[in-house]
Design a protein around this motif. Structure first.
Motif, PDB file in Angstrom:
ATOM      1  N   PRO A  27       0.939  -1.409  -0.028  1.00 39.20           N
ATOM      2  CA  PRO A  27      -0.231  -0.068   0.043  1.00 39.20           C
ATOM      3  C   PRO A  27       0.613   1.343  -0.102  1.00 39.20           C
ATOM      4  CG  PRO A  27      -0.897  -1.485   1.500  1.00 39.20           C
ATOM      5  CD  PRO A  27       0.201  -2.210   1.211  1.00 39.20           C
ATOM      6  N   PHE A  28       2.065   1.500   0.991  1.00 40.94           N
ATOM      7  CA  PHE A  28       2.749   2.557   0.689  1.00 40.94           C
ATOM      8  C   PHE A  28       3.369   2.763  -0.509  1.00 40.94           C
ATOM      9  CE2 PHE A  28       7.074   4.628   1.582  1.00 40.94           C
ATOM     10  CZ  PHE A  28       6.561   5.724   2.196  1.00 40.94           C
ATOM     11  N   THR A  29       4.100   1.772  -1.325  1.00 37.18           N
ATOM     12  CA  THR A  29       4.617   1.999  -2.302  1.00 37.18           C
ATOM     13  C   THR A  29       3.696   2.142  -3.590  1.00 37.18           C
ATOM     14  OG1 THR A  29       6.271   0.363  -1.726  1.00 37.18           O
ATOM     15  CG2 THR A  29       6.119   0.829  -3.964  1.00 37.18           C
ATOM     16  N   ARG A  30       2.445   1.632  -3.576  1.00 36.36           N
ATOM     17  CA  ARG A  30       1.401   1.628  -4.485  1.00 36.36           C
ATOM     18  C   ARG A  30       1.070   3.348  -4.452  1.00 36.36           C
ATOM     19  NH1 ARG A  30      -2.738  -1.277  -2.453  1.00 36.36           N
ATOM     20  NH2 ARG A  30      -1.669  -3.137  -3.397  1.00 36.36           N
ATOM     21  N   ARG A  31       0.638   3.887  -3.453  1.00 34.68           N
ATOM     22  CA  ARG A  31       0.315   5.249  -3.413  1.00 34.68           C
ATOM     23  C   ARG A  31       1.257   6.140  -4.009  1.00 34.68           C
ATOM     24  NH1 ARG A  31      -0.838   5.450   1.770  1.00 34.68           N
ATOM     25  NH2 ARG A  31       1.292   6.042   2.599  1.00 34.68           N
ATOM     26  N   ARG A  32       2.792   5.801  -3.475  1.00 41.41           N
ATOM     27  CA  ARG A  32       3.808   6.579  -4.456  1.00 41.41           C
ATOM     28  C   ARG A  32       3.768   6.444  -5.682  1.00 41.41           C
ATOM     29  NH1 ARG A  32       8.673   7.672  -0.466  1.00 41.41           N
ATOM     30  NH2 ARG A  32       9.141   8.725  -2.740  1.00 41.41           N
ATOM     31  N   LEU A  33       3.744   5.108  -6.167  1.00 40.26           N
ATOM     32  CA  LEU A  33       3.892   4.858  -7.505  1.00 40.26           C
ATOM     33  C   LEU A  33       2.829   5.578  -8.429  1.00 40.26           C
ATOM     34  CD1 LEU A  33       4.960   1.319  -7.519  1.00 40.26           C
ATOM     35  CD2 LEU A  33       6.110   3.117  -8.543  1.00 40.26           C
ATOM     36  N   LEU A  34       1.590   5.576  -7.827  1.00 41.60           N
ATOM     37  CA  LEU A  34       0.441   6.314  -8.468  1.00 41.60           C
ATOM     38  C   LEU A  34       0.660   7.762  -8.425  1.00 41.60           C
ATOM     39  CD1 LEU A  34      -2.701   4.106  -7.055  1.00 41.60           C
ATOM     40  CD2 LEU A  34      -1.684   4.015  -9.435  1.00 41.60           C
ATOM     41  N   ASP A  35       0.990   8.141  -7.407  1.00 39.78           N
ATOM     42  CA  ASP A  35       1.366   9.667  -7.506  1.00 39.78           C
ATOM     43  C   ASP A  35       2.496   9.859  -8.687  1.00 39.78           C
ATOM     44  OD1 ASP A  35      -0.209  10.349  -5.139  1.00 39.78           O
ATOM     45  OD2 ASP A  35       1.436  10.544  -3.903  1.00 39.78           O
TER      46      ASP A  35
END
Length: 69
Positions: free
Chosen positions: A22-30
């Motif tokens: 979840p943490f990495t996903r949010r950064r990748l989507l940004d």
């Protein structure tokens, strides 16, 4: 040509986000949103479907009520 390059990067980053925590996903989507902005295309947040949160624990119904091990 540059627009297609950034559009492709944005899609690649979204694909990676689908497999990330979840943490990495949010950064990748940004990051994908920034690539979209550079390509001149804008994806609205309403069009994006949130990814399901991974389950780390079994459902409560699988725990025994009597405290047996």
């Amino acid at each position: 040509m540059e627009q297609e390059f950034y559009r492709g990067l944005a899609q690649r980053v979204r694909d990676l986000a689908g497999k990330a925590d979840p943490f990495t996903r949010r950064r990748l989507l940004d990051l994908a949103k920034r690539y979209d902005a550079r390509s001149g295309t804008s994806r609205s947040g309403a069009a994006e479907r949130p990814l399901p949160v991974p389950r780390n624990t079994p459902p409560a119904s699988s725990f025994s009520e009597s405290g047996e091990a």
